[in-house]
Motif scaffolding. Structure first.
Motif, mmCIF file in Angstrom:
data_model
loop_
_atom_site.group_PDB
_atom_site.id
_atom_site.type_symbol
_atom_site.label_atom_id
_atom_site.label_comp_id
_atom_site.label_asym_id
_atom_site.label_seq_id
_atom_site.Cartn_x
_atom_site.Cartn_y
_atom_site.Cartn_z
ATOM 1 N N SER A 23 -0.632 -6.545 -3.529
ATOM 2 C CA SER A 23 -0.441 -6.129 -4.925
ATOM 3 C C SER A 23 -1.664 -5.363 -5.442
ATOM 4 O O SER A 23 -1.529 -4.432 -6.228
ATOM 5 N N ARG A 68 -1.237 -1.822 -4.122
ATOM 6 C CA ARG A 68 -0.143 -1.151 -4.827
ATOM 7 C C ARG A 68 -0.577 -0.731 -6.236
ATOM 8 O O ARG A 68 -0.403 0.418 -6.627
ATOM 9 N N ASP A 69 -1.148 -1.637 -6.974
ATOM 10 C CA ASP A 69 -1.522 -1.362 -8.362
ATOM 11 C C ASP A 69 -2.688 -0.390 -8.508
ATOM 12 O O ASP A 69 -2.903 0.176 -9.569
ATOM 13 N N ASN A 70 -3.447 -0.213 -7.439
ATOM 14 C CA ASN A 70 -4.620 0.668 -7.502
ATOM 15 C C ASN A 70 -4.436 1.923 -6.662
ATOM 16 O O ASN A 70 -5.420 2.571 -6.303
ATOM 17 N N ASN A 71 -3.207 2.270 -6.335
ATOM 18 C CA ASN A 71 -2.881 3.476 -5.557
ATOM 19 C C ASN A 71 -3.686 3.551 -4.270
ATOM 20 O O ASN A 71 -4.259 4.569 -3.918
ATOM 21 N N ASN A 92 -6.920 -6.823 -15.595
ATOM 22 C CA ASN A 92 -5.957 -7.207 -14.559
ATOM 23 C C ASN A 92 -6.627 -8.150 -13.562
ATOM 24 O O ASN A 92 -7.835 -8.204 -13.474
ATOM 25 N N TRP A 132 -5.711 -9.847 -9.438
ATOM 26 C CA TRP A 132 -4.827 -9.913 -8.278
ATOM 27 C C TRP A 132 -5.238 -11.068 -7.397
ATOM 28 O O TRP A 132 -6.416 -11.362 -7.249
#
Length: 160
Positions: free
Chosen positions: A149, A152-155, A142, A144
């Motif tokens: 983002s 968000r994507d990595n909690n 991935n 970024w």
């Protein structure tokens, strides 16, 4: 004239307890410039070492344990600028490593496991974070280009 592989002992035996022989060594290039210097214990590199380019500039410096790179190391280009730095464990690049551009600024920093990207890699341009990448066993999974983002994507929503 110096031999290409001339090895010169510059200090005598530091200690000799049975099979334990520790000494400080210097190695030279054929041109007479220093190639390497450091400690040897029982014929294996140990403790702090420095390595040099044929032009005399520092190439690398760090610690050995039983002949393997350990702990934090620094590597330089032929002009003496810092090129990269990071952690070794038993001769393998591990944890966070910093990589520099030809201006001496951080280009990227990456998490490595056994010399392979494994975790996050942060890329910079003009001292500013450009992107974050995530790797698993050397393969990019991935990337970024904005922090929102990435969080968000990595909690990481609890980060403010």
């Amino acid at each position: 004239m110096f031999s290409k592989y001339a090895l010169v002992i510059v200090s005598f035996l530091v200690f000799n307890s049975g099979a334990n022989k520790k000494m400080y060594l210097k190695e030279y290039y054929e041109n007479g410039k220093k190639k390497a210097e450091g400690w040897v214990l029982n014929d294996a590199k140990t403790d702090y070492w420095k390595f040099y380019y044929p032009n005399g500039k520092l190439k690398a410096e760090g610690h050995f344990k039983k002949g393997k790179k350990e702990n934090y190391w620094y590597f330089y280009d032929e002009n003496g600028r810092l090129d990269m730095e990071g952690h070794y464990t038993a001769d393998e690049m591990n944890n966070w490593w910093l990589f520099y551009d030809n201006k001496g600024q951080i280009d990227h920093k990456c998490q490595l496991r056994n010399g392979t990207k494994n975790g996050y890699c942060l890329k910079y341009m003009n001292k500013k974070l450009k992107s974050a990448q995530k790797y698993k066993n050397g393969k990019k999974i991935n990337e970024w280009f904005d922090f929102r983002s990435f969080r968000r994507d990595n909690n990481l929503s609890d980060l403010k």
